[in-house]
Scaffold this motif. Structure first.
Motif, PDB file in Angstrom:
ATOM      1  N   PHE B 101       0.838  -1.204   0.000  1.00  0.00           N
ATOM      2  CA  PHE B 101       0.000   0.000   0.000  1.00  0.00           C
ATOM      3  C   PHE B 101       0.872   1.252   0.000  1.00  0.00           C
ATOM      4  N   LEU B 102       1.904   1.236   0.815  1.00  0.00           N
ATOM      5  CA  LEU B 102       2.818   2.380   0.890  1.00  0.00           C
ATOM      6  C   LEU B 102       3.521   2.599  -0.448  1.00  0.00           C
ATOM      7  N   ILE B 103       3.984   1.517  -1.049  1.00  0.00           N
ATOM      8  CA  ILE B 103       4.673   1.631  -2.348  1.00  0.00           C
ATOM      9  C   ILE B 103       3.731   2.197  -3.402  1.00  0.00           C
ATOM     10  N   LYS B 104       2.479   1.708  -3.396  1.00  0.00           N
ATOM     11  CA  LYS B 104       1.519   2.187  -4.394  1.00  0.00           C
ATOM     12  C   LYS B 104       1.214   3.674  -4.222  1.00  0.00           C
ATOM     13  N   MET B 105       0.999   4.092  -2.984  1.00  0.00           N
ATOM     14  CA  MET B 105       0.693   5.503  -2.749  1.00  0.00           C
ATOM     15  C   MET B 105       1.886   6.375  -3.129  1.00  0.00           C
ATOM     16  N   PHE B 106       3.092   5.909  -2.830  1.00  0.00           N
ATOM     17  CA  PHE B 106       4.282   6.690  -3.176  1.00  0.00           C
ATOM     18  C   PHE B 106       4.447   6.762  -4.691  1.00  0.00           C
ATOM     19  N   ALA B 107       4.208   5.643  -5.374  1.00  0.00           N
ATOM     20  CA  ALA B 107       4.325   5.636  -6.838  1.00  0.00           C
ATOM     21  C   ALA B 107       3.303   6.576  -7.459  1.00  0.00           C
ATOM     22  N   LEU B 108       2.088   6.556  -6.927  1.00  0.00           N
ATOM     23  CA  LEU B 108       1.054   7.452  -7.452  1.00  0.00           C
ATOM     24  C   LEU B 108       1.414   8.909  -7.190  1.00  0.00           C
ATOM     25  N   LEU B 109       1.922   9.187  -6.011  1.00  0.00           N
ATOM     26  CA  LEU B 109       2.321  10.560  -5.675  1.00  0.00           C
ATOM     27  C   LEU B 109       3.427  11.045  -6.616  1.00  0.00           C
ATOM     28  N   VAL B 110       4.422  10.195  -6.835  1.00  0.00           N
ATOM     29  CA  VAL B 110       5.528  10.568  -7.730  1.00  0.00           C
ATOM     30  C   VAL B 110       5.011  10.784  -9.148  1.00  0.00           C
ATOM     31  N   THR B 111       4.100   9.903  -9.589  1.00  0.00           N
ATOM     32  CA  THR B 111       3.559  10.042 -10.943  1.00  0.00           C
ATOM     33  C   THR B 111       2.810  11.350 -11.105  1.00  0.00           C
ATOM     34  N   MET B 112       1.934  11.659 -10.144  1.00  0.00           N
ATOM     35  CA  MET B 112       1.138  12.879 -10.255  1.00  0.00           C
ATOM     36  C   MET B 112       2.021  14.119 -10.179  1.00  0.00           C
ATOM     37  N   MET B 113       3.037  14.087  -9.328  1.00  0.00           N
ATOM     38  CA  MET B 113       3.927  15.248  -9.230  1.00  0.00           C
ATOM     39  C   MET B 113       4.797  15.396 -10.473  1.00  0.00           C
ATOM     40  N   ALA B 114       5.212  14.258 -11.048  1.00  0.00           N
ATOM     41  CA  ALA B 114       6.055  14.325 -12.246  1.00  0.00           C
ATOM     42  C   ALA B 114       5.268  14.839 -13.445  1.00  0.00           C
ATOM     43  N   LEU B 115       3.964  14.495 -13.491  1.00  0.00           N
ATOM     44  CA  LEU B 115       3.159  14.894 -14.644  1.00  0.00           C
ATOM     45  C   LEU B 115       2.509  16.257 -14.454  1.00  0.00           C
ATOM     46  N   ARG B 116       2.739  16.879 -13.307  1.00  0.00           N
ATOM     47  CA  ARG B 116       2.153  18.199 -13.062  1.00  0.00           C
ATOM     48  C   ARG B 116       2.797  19.230 -14.006  1.00  0.00           C
ATOM     49  N   GLY B 117       1.965  19.867 -14.787  1.00  0.00           N
ATOM     50  CA  GLY B 117       2.468  20.898 -15.696  1.00  0.00           C
ATOM     51  C   GLY B 117       3.010  20.373 -17.005  1.00  0.00           C
ATOM     52  N   VAL B 118       2.942  19.065 -17.235  1.00  0.00           N
ATOM     53  CA  VAL B 118       3.414  18.512 -18.508  1.00  0.00           C
ATOM     54  C   VAL B 118       2.333  18.741 -19.565  1.00  0.00           C
ATOM     55  N   GLU B 119       2.706  19.381 -20.661  1.00  0.00           N
ATOM     56  CA  GLU B 119       1.724  19.755 -21.680  1.00  0.00           C
ATOM     57  C   GLU B 119       1.216  18.542 -22.461  1.00  0.00           C
ATOM     58  N   ALA B 120       2.044  17.514 -22.577  1.00  0.00           N
ATOM     59  CA  ALA B 120       1.685  16.374 -23.424  1.00  0.00           C
ATOM     60  C   ALA B 120       0.636  15.465 -22.785  1.00  0.00           C
ATOM     61  N   VAL B 121       0.368  15.674 -21.504  1.00  0.00           N
ATOM     62  CA  VAL B 121      -0.613  14.838 -20.802  1.00  0.00           C
ATOM     63  C   VAL B 121      -1.660  15.747 -20.170  1.00  0.00           C
ATOM     64  N   ASP B 122      -2.927  15.487 -20.478  1.00  0.00           N
ATOM     65  CA  ASP B 122      -4.003  16.287 -19.904  1.00  0.00           C
ATOM     66  C   ASP B 122      -4.284  15.825 -18.471  1.00  0.00           C
ATOM     67  N   ALA B 123      -4.107  16.747 -17.537  1.00  0.00           N
ATOM     68  CA  ALA B 123      -4.185  16.372 -16.120  1.00  0.00           C
ATOM     69  C   ALA B 123      -5.590  15.931 -15.715  1.00  0.00           C
ATOM     70  N   MET B 124      -6.608  16.621 -16.214  1.00  0.00           N
ATOM     71  CA  MET B 124      -7.975  16.268 -15.808  1.00  0.00           C
ATOM     72  C   MET B 124      -8.373  14.898 -16.350  1.00  0.00           C
ATOM     73  N   THR B 125      -8.011  14.620 -17.601  1.00  0.00           N
ATOM     74  CA  THR B 125      -8.302  13.287 -18.158  1.00  0.00           C
ATOM     75  C   THR B 125      -7.569  12.210 -17.378  1.00  0.00           C
ATOM     76  N   LEU B 126      -6.311  12.513 -17.042  1.00  0.00           N
ATOM     77  CA  LEU B 126      -5.520  11.563 -16.248  1.00  0.00           C
ATOM     78  C   LEU B 126      -6.207  11.261 -14.923  1.00  0.00           C
ATOM     79  N   ALA B 127      -6.642  12.306 -14.242  1.00  0.00           N
ATOM     80  CA  ALA B 127      -7.238  12.120 -12.915  1.00  0.00           C
ATOM     81  C   ALA B 127      -8.560  11.358 -13.004  1.00  0.00           C
ATOM     82  N   LEU B 128      -9.419  11.789 -13.920  1.00  0.00           N
ATOM     83  CA  LEU B 128     -10.734  11.145 -14.018  1.00  0.00           C
ATOM     84  C   LEU B 128     -10.610   9.693 -14.494  1.00  0.00           C
ATOM     85  N   THR B 129      -9.695   9.443 -15.421  1.00  0.00           N
ATOM     86  CA  THR B 129      -9.488   8.063 -15.873  1.00  0.00           C
ATOM     87  C   THR B 129      -8.946   7.196 -14.750  1.00  0.00           C
ATOM     88  N   PHE B 130      -8.048   7.768 -13.953  1.00  0.00           N
ATOM     89  CA  PHE B 130      -7.505   6.992 -12.838  1.00  0.00           C
ATOM     90  C   PHE B 130      -8.603   6.597 -11.859  1.00  0.00           C
TER      91      PHE B 130
END
Lengths: 84, 157
Positions: B101-130
């Motif tokens: 559980f800890l690994i998954k939450m950390f991986a998700l946190l890193v993913t969301m922080m890494a993709l923050r502000g990236v133009e090639a990935v739409d953040a809202m679509t990413l969040a809602l799809t997740f």
């Protein structure tokens, strides 16, 4: 007057991320309590009735998945609310 | 050296070792969960990619596919943990599940922080799809659990 309103709006946007973080922290408490209760019940149940270990662990895993979903959704909602 | 060192840890069926019925039940449940989830998850990713394309173009598709991969990775990790810890005592399964559980939450946190502000990935679509993916995975696994005929009492060896 309009400057005051604009300043208030800007300040509200600034504290939004902090409020979202606090909200997620409060939400994570529920998932933590849930996971703790699930595995505590499994350990208790296995100690009382070792024959039921497989059944209890199956129930525990599916319950764990359902509780885990709450925490995962909460983290995503935090990023949405904080304006990621 | 004691004979305990030669005892198989994961209790896989061998010629000279008895089958651990408890582990077999948990592994059967994990397999059923995987089988039940594959089709709904694939459909969800495709629908999310199409919706993301109409909503945000190519970044929407990228967001949907990324969310699908991350959510599926998290759920598959849980199923892998079920397989690995099936033969262990409950207290070790507790530790493994919390570590996972800890690994998954950390991986998700890193993913969301890494993709923050990236133009090639739409953040809202990413969040809602997740969110959709996680719900579909959980629902499929719950249905699989309901349909799997797990005996209430497993007789001892």
């Amino acid at each position: 007057m309009s400057n005051i309103v604009l300043a208030q709006a800007a300040e509200a946007a600034n504290i939004n991320a902090g409020l979202a973080a606090i909200g997620y922290g409060l939400g994570a408490i529920g998932a933590a309590i849930g996971v703790g209760l699930i595995w505590a019940a499994v350990i208790n149940g296995t100690a009382r009735q070792p024959e039921a270990q497989g059944q209890l662990q199956g129930i525990a895993w599916i319950s764990f998945v359902l509780v885990e979903v709450l925490a995962l959704i909460g983290l995503v909602v935090y990023f949405i609310a904080s304006g990621a | 050296m004691s004979d305990d060192a030669d005892t198989p840890v994961d209790d896989k069926p061998t010629d000279d070792a008895p089958v651990n019925e408890h582990a077999r039940v948990v592994r059967a449940l994990a397999d059923a969960m995987l089988r039940m989830s594959v089709l709904p998850v694939a459909i969800t990713v495709v629908v999310a990619a199409i919706a993301g394309y109409f909503a945000a173009g190519v970044p929407g598709v990228a967001g949907a596919v990324t969310a699908g991969m991350v959510a599926s990775g998290a759920s598959l990790f849980t199923l892998w943990l079920m397989h690995r810890t099936a033969g262990m005592a409950s207290m070790f399964v507790l530790g493994a599940s919390m570590g996972g559980f800890l690994i998954k939450m950390f991986a998700l946190l890193v993913t969301m922080m890494a993709l923050r502000g990236v133009e090639a990935v739409d953040a809202m679509t990413l969040a809602l799809t997740f969110i959709a993916m996680v719900l579909v995975w959980a629902t499929s696994e719950a249905v699989a659990f309901r349909r799997t005929k797990v005996p209430t009492i497993v007789p001892g060896r």
